[in-house]
Structures are given as structure tokens and as C-alpha cells.
Scaffold this active site. Structure first.
Site, PDB file in Angstrom:
ATOM      1  N   HIS A   1     -31.139 -12.367 -52.436  1.00  0.00           N
ATOM      2  CA  HIS A   1     -31.275 -11.144 -51.647  1.00  0.00           C
ATOM      3  C   HIS A   1     -31.726  -9.987 -52.530  1.00  0.00           C
ATOM      4  O   HIS A   1     -31.185  -9.781 -53.619  1.00  0.00           O
ATOM      5  CB  HIS A   1     -29.932 -10.805 -50.977  1.00  0.00           C
ATOM      6  CG  HIS A   1     -29.963  -9.580 -50.160  1.00  0.00           C
ATOM      7  ND1 HIS A   1     -29.318  -8.434 -50.545  1.00  0.00           N
ATOM      8  CD2 HIS A   1     -30.590  -9.301 -48.994  1.00  0.00           C
ATOM      9  CE1 HIS A   1     -29.532  -7.506 -49.633  1.00  0.00           C
ATOM     10  NE2 HIS A   1     -30.297  -8.001 -48.682  1.00  0.00           N
TER      11      HIS A   1
ATOM     12  N   ASP B   1     -35.934  -8.606 -46.048  1.00  0.00           N
ATOM     13  CA  ASP B   1     -34.708  -7.815 -46.169  1.00  0.00           C
ATOM     14  C   ASP B   1     -34.546  -6.890 -44.963  1.00  0.00           C
ATOM     15  O   ASP B   1     -35.444  -6.117 -44.634  1.00  0.00           O
ATOM     16  CB  ASP B   1     -34.757  -6.996 -47.461  1.00  0.00           C
ATOM     17  CG  ASP B   1     -33.408  -6.478 -47.897  1.00  0.00           C
ATOM     18  OD1 ASP B   1     -32.520  -6.315 -47.039  1.00  0.00           O
ATOM     19  OD2 ASP B   1     -33.240  -6.219 -49.105  1.00  0.00           O
TER      20      ASP B   1
ATOM     21  N   TYR C   1     -47.303  -0.963 -59.580  1.00  0.00           N
ATOM     22  CA  TYR C   1     -47.352  -1.730 -60.831  1.00  0.00           C
ATOM     23  C   TYR C   1     -45.971  -1.798 -61.488  1.00  0.00           C
ATOM     24  O   TYR C   1     -45.551  -2.851 -61.973  1.00  0.00           O
ATOM     25  CB  TYR C   1     -48.348  -1.117 -61.823  1.00  0.00           C
ATOM     26  CG  TYR C   1     -49.801  -1.329 -61.485  1.00  0.00           C
ATOM     27  CD1 TYR C   1     -50.257  -2.502 -60.899  1.00  0.00           C
ATOM     28  CD2 TYR C   1     -50.736  -0.343 -61.772  1.00  0.00           C
ATOM     29  CE1 TYR C   1     -51.599  -2.689 -60.608  1.00  0.00           C
ATOM     30  CE2 TYR C   1     -52.086  -0.518 -61.482  1.00  0.00           C
ATOM     31  CZ  TYR C   1     -52.504  -1.693 -60.897  1.00  0.00           C
ATOM     32  OH  TYR C   1     -53.833  -1.876 -60.613  1.00  0.00           O
TER      33      TYR C   1
END
Length: 149
Positions: A22, A66, A118
Site C-alpha cells: 500500500h 490507492d 522526477y
């Protein structure tokens, strides 16, 4: 061979998806993304012969997003100089794919500024390097939990 598993998901990729917990993140990167340098601390899986949409669709068949964050799917935001000049029709494709697999639909998809993307990618559990030719075609997924009913 397994039943019900998209053929595009290699044994290596399936293993990684199973290992993730998770809140772990995975990046499905376009062909221009610096997968190897960004993935120094991650697992990098090569899928050079495939595009991001087909990988995204296959992953979302087995990967829960999620539900505790507003945007479990994030795209790399256009740079200011590219706004109005660079088209990103692939983003609509991503939103359609996400809508097939998550009841929040396009609302589950957000944008992250390029350099922040990034930085987040450097913390990803895995980066999948694809041969996707579309620009700004990188997508980051945050894993949720499977609830057995």
C-alpha cells in the site's frame, strides 16, 4: 500460463506488482523518460515493444489504486514553454482506461510538475520503460489495498 492475467504482464512484472505494498508507486515511462538514471534505487523493467496505454490497462486489471489519496494516478505536467504548443491526447486515453478500472474515473488522475515528477519517480518501487513515442506520456500509479468481500 495463467488464466485471467493479461499476457502483456510478464512474470517479472507480476512478481513486482505482487511485492508492492500500500502506497508504493510504479512509473510507466515513455520512451524519452530517463528510466535507468531515475530508477537507480528501483526495479527497472523493460517493455520496449509496448506503449503505455496497453501496459496501463493490463496493470489496472490486477492493481488496486490507492483510495486514501485524491490522485493515485499522476501525469507529468507540461512545462510552461510547451503549454499551447504540445498536444497530449494520450492523457484522454489514460483517463478512459482509469475510468474502466476505478469508480472515480478521471477524478483519480492528477498532474505533477515535471521536476517534482522526477523526484517522485526516484522514490518509486518500480519503473517500467516502454517504447511509447507520445510526449509527456509518463504515468505514476500509487497502489492501494485489496479488500476481500
Amino acid at each position: 500460463m495463467l488464466k485471467g492475467i493479461p499476457k502483456i504482464l510478464s512474470p517479472e512484472l507480476l512478481k513486482v506488482l505482487c511485492e508492492m505494498g500500500h502506497s508504493d508507486r510504479i512509473v510507466i515511462a515513455d520512451g524519452n523518460f530517463p528510466s535507468e538514471s531515475m530508477g537507480k534505487d528501483a526495479i527497472v523493467i523493460r517493455c520496449d515493444g509496448h506503449g503505455v496505454p496497453e501496459i496501463l490497462d493490463a496493470i489496472l486489471q490486477v492493481f488496486p489504486l490507492d483510495t486514501y489519496v485524491e490522485n493515485p494516478v499522476n501525469l507529468m505536467q507540461l512545462m510552461p514553454d510547451d503549454v499551447g504548443k504540445v498536444e497530449t491526447p494520450i492523457w484522454d486515453t489514460y483517463k478512459e482506461i482509469v475510468s474502466k478500472h476505478d469508480e472515480r474515473g478521471a477524478e483519480a488522475v492528477g498532474n505533477i510538475e515535471r521536476f517534482a515528477f522526477y523526484e517522485e519517480a526516484k522514490k518509486a518501487y518500480c519503473i517500467i520503460a516502454t517504447g511509447e513515442k507520445a510526449v509527456y506520456a509518463n504515468v505514476m500509479l500509487q497502489k492501494g489495498v485489496v479488500i476481500n468481500k
